[in-house]
Each structure stands twice: as C-alpha cells, then as structure tokens.
Design a protein around this motif. Structure first.
Motif, mmCIF file in Angstrom:
data_model
loop_
_atom_site.group_PDB
_atom_site.id
_atom_site.type_symbol
_atom_site.label_atom_id
_atom_site.label_comp_id
_atom_site.label_asym_id
_atom_site.label_seq_id
_atom_site.Cartn_x
_atom_site.Cartn_y
_atom_site.Cartn_z
ATOM 1 N N ALA A 194 46.089 41.051 36.998
ATOM 2 C CA ALA A 194 45.878 39.688 36.506
ATOM 3 C C ALA A 194 45.424 38.815 37.673
ATOM 4 O O ALA A 194 45.760 39.097 38.831
ATOM 5 C CB ALA A 194 47.175 39.153 35.907
ATOM 6 N N PRO A 195 44.669 37.759 37.398
ATOM 7 C CA PRO A 195 44.139 36.924 38.491
ATOM 8 C C PRO A 195 45.204 36.396 39.453
ATOM 9 O O PRO A 195 44.976 36.347 40.662
ATOM 10 C CB PRO A 195 43.438 35.780 37.754
ATOM 11 N N GLY A 196 46.367 36.010 38.952
ATOM 12 C CA GLY A 196 47.428 35.505 39.823
ATOM 13 C C GLY A 196 47.896 36.547 40.816
ATOM 14 O O GLY A 196 48.103 36.258 41.998
ATOM 15 N N TYR A 197 48.069 37.775 40.339
ATOM 16 C CA TYR A 197 48.474 38.863 41.227
ATOM 17 C C TYR A 197 47.366 39.187 42.230
ATOM 18 O O TYR A 197 47.644 39.493 43.392
ATOM 19 C CB TYR A 197 48.831 40.117 40.437
ATOM 20 N N ALA A 198 46.124 39.140 41.773
ATOM 21 C CA ALA A 198 45.000 39.429 42.666
ATOM 22 C C ALA A 198 44.931 38.395 43.786
ATOM 23 O O ALA A 198 44.725 38.744 44.948
ATOM 24 C CB ALA A 198 43.694 39.462 41.882
ATOM 25 N N LEU A 199 45.114 37.112 43.448
ATOM 26 C CA LEU A 199 45.088 36.072 44.484
ATOM 27 C C LEU A 199 46.246 36.241 45.458
ATOM 28 O O LEU A 199 46.093 36.037 46.662
ATOM 29 C CB LEU A 199 45.118 34.683 43.842
ATOM 30 N N GLY A 200 47.416 36.600 44.942
ATOM 31 C CA GLY A 200 48.565 36.860 45.815
ATOM 32 C C GLY A 200 48.296 38.021 46.756
ATOM 33 O O GLY A 200 48.625 37.966 47.947
ATOM 34 N N ALA A 201 47.670 39.086 46.233
ATOM 35 C CA ALA A 201 47.341 40.238 47.069
ATOM 36 C C ALA A 201 46.303 39.867 48.128
ATOM 37 O O ALA A 201 46.386 40.315 49.275
ATOM 38 C CB ALA A 201 46.823 41.391 46.205
ATOM 39 N N LEU A 202 45.337 39.031 47.762
ATOM 40 C CA LEU A 202 44.333 38.593 48.732
ATOM 41 C C LEU A 202 44.973 37.758 49.844
ATOM 42 O O LEU A 202 44.627 37.909 51.019
ATOM 43 C CB LEU A 202 43.229 37.801 48.037
ATOM 44 N N ALA A 203 45.895 36.882 49.479
ATOM 45 C CA ALA A 203 46.582 36.055 50.482
ATOM 46 C C ALA A 203 47.410 36.933 51.421
ATOM 47 O O ALA A 203 47.404 36.739 52.640
ATOM 48 C CB ALA A 203 47.457 35.011 49.801
ATOM 49 N N LEU A 204 48.115 37.884 50.843
ATOM 50 C CA LEU A 204 48.908 38.805 51.664
ATOM 51 C C LEU A 204 48.003 39.618 52.580
ATOM 52 O O LEU A 204 48.303 39.807 53.765
ATOM 53 C CB LEU A 204 49.731 39.739 50.773
ATOM 54 N N GLY A 205 46.881 40.095 52.067
ATOM 55 C CA GLY A 205 45.938 40.855 52.876
ATOM 56 C C GLY A 205 45.368 40.035 54.010
ATOM 57 O O GLY A 205 45.172 40.537 55.118
ATOM 58 N N PHE A 206 45.107 38.749 53.743
ATOM 59 C CA PHE A 206 44.592 37.871 54.786
ATOM 60 C C PHE A 206 45.565 37.790 55.957
ATOM 61 O O PHE A 206 45.182 37.914 57.116
ATOM 62 C CB PHE A 206 44.330 36.469 54.229
ATOM 63 N N VAL A 207 46.840 37.610 55.642
ATOM 64 C CA VAL A 207 47.843 37.473 56.697
ATOM 65 C C VAL A 207 48.172 38.831 57.326
ATOM 66 O O VAL A 207 48.118 38.991 58.547
ATOM 67 C CB VAL A 207 49.130 36.810 56.153
#
Length: 156
Positions: A77-90
């Motif tokens: 889902a988009p919310g999980y994808a954005l969370g994963a992207l934020a985690l990947g960034f850090v």
C-alpha cells in the motif's frame, strides 16, 4: 585495488560453490558480492557522494523490486511504500554516504573493518533493551571482530 582478474575469479568461485549447492555457498556468494561492491565503491569514492548514493539506491531498489515481483510478491500500500522509502533513505542512503566519506579518509580496508562492527553494536543495544543475556558465541564473535578491526586499523 583489485584487478579485473580478481573480480572474475571471485565471481566464478562464488558461482561454482552456489551451483554445487555447497555448504555456506550463499554466504560465500553474498560476501563475494559485498567485497566486489566495496571495491567498486572505492574506485568511484572521489566522485560526489550524493550522486553515488542516488545511483546505488536506485540500482538496489530496482533490483530488489524485480526480485520481489519475480517471486510473486505484490506491491505494498502507498503508506507502507513511503515508510519503506523513508527508512531506506536513513538506513541505506545516509549510511552509504558516510561510508564513502570514510573511505576517502581511511581507505577501503579500514572502513570495512569499522563498518563490520555495526551489527554488534545493534545487537548489543537490543540485548540491553530486551534484557537478554547473550550466548557465549556472541562474545567470541565480538572478540574476533574487535581483534580483526584493530589489526586492520593499525598501520604496520
């Protein structure tokens, strides 16, 4: 720095062990790929770290996405994808950026040795947070990693 022959030999050796389904073959393949990736990163470490992180991030992300889709995984889902992207960034992006800066000053071997201690720091923190007593092999592995880091970081 490793020569092209070293890369080819490492890849052939890892692929042979993997094809033979030898014990620890996946571990050997992962270590070989990690070593090759570290050497490739070192050869471009003088470039802009932001560009390197963006290129490596998109490459890793695209590769992971392709593998997941090939294994039948569905897109989140988009919310999980954005969370994963934020985690990947850090967790990935900033980590690689600092790693590249460290390679410039310390060199590949020393940086890799220090970087390899990070899992032990995370594991140690989790032992404190969850109030667990580590097994003896944790202390043995920590000691070996600390000695290896010390040997790699001393100039002799």
């Amino acid at each position: 720095m490793a020569t092209p022959r070293t890369y080819i030999f490492s890849a052939i050796l890892a692929a042979a062990f993997y094809a033979l389904n030898a014990p620890l073959s996946k571990w050997l393949l992962a270590c070989t790929c990690w070593g090759l990736e570290n050497n490739c990163t070192r050869s471009i470490a003088d470039k802009d770290p932001l560009q390197i992180v963006v290129i490596k991030g998109f490459g890793s992300g695209a590769g992971s996405l392709v593998i997941a889709l090939m294994l039948g995984e569905r897109l989140p889902a988009p919310g999980y994808a954005l969370g994963a992207l934020a985690l990947g960034f850090v967790a990935y992006g900033l980590s690689i950026r600092f790693y590249i800066y460290a390679q410039r000053g310390l060199g590949t071997a020393k940086t890799s040795a220090y970087y390899a201690l990070a899992p032990f720091l995370g594991a140690g923190l989790s032992l404190v947070l969850f109030r667990q007593r580590p097994q003896p092999y944790f202390w043995a592995a920590l000691l070996l990693m600390a000695v290896g880091t010390w040997l790699a970081s001393t100039d002799q």
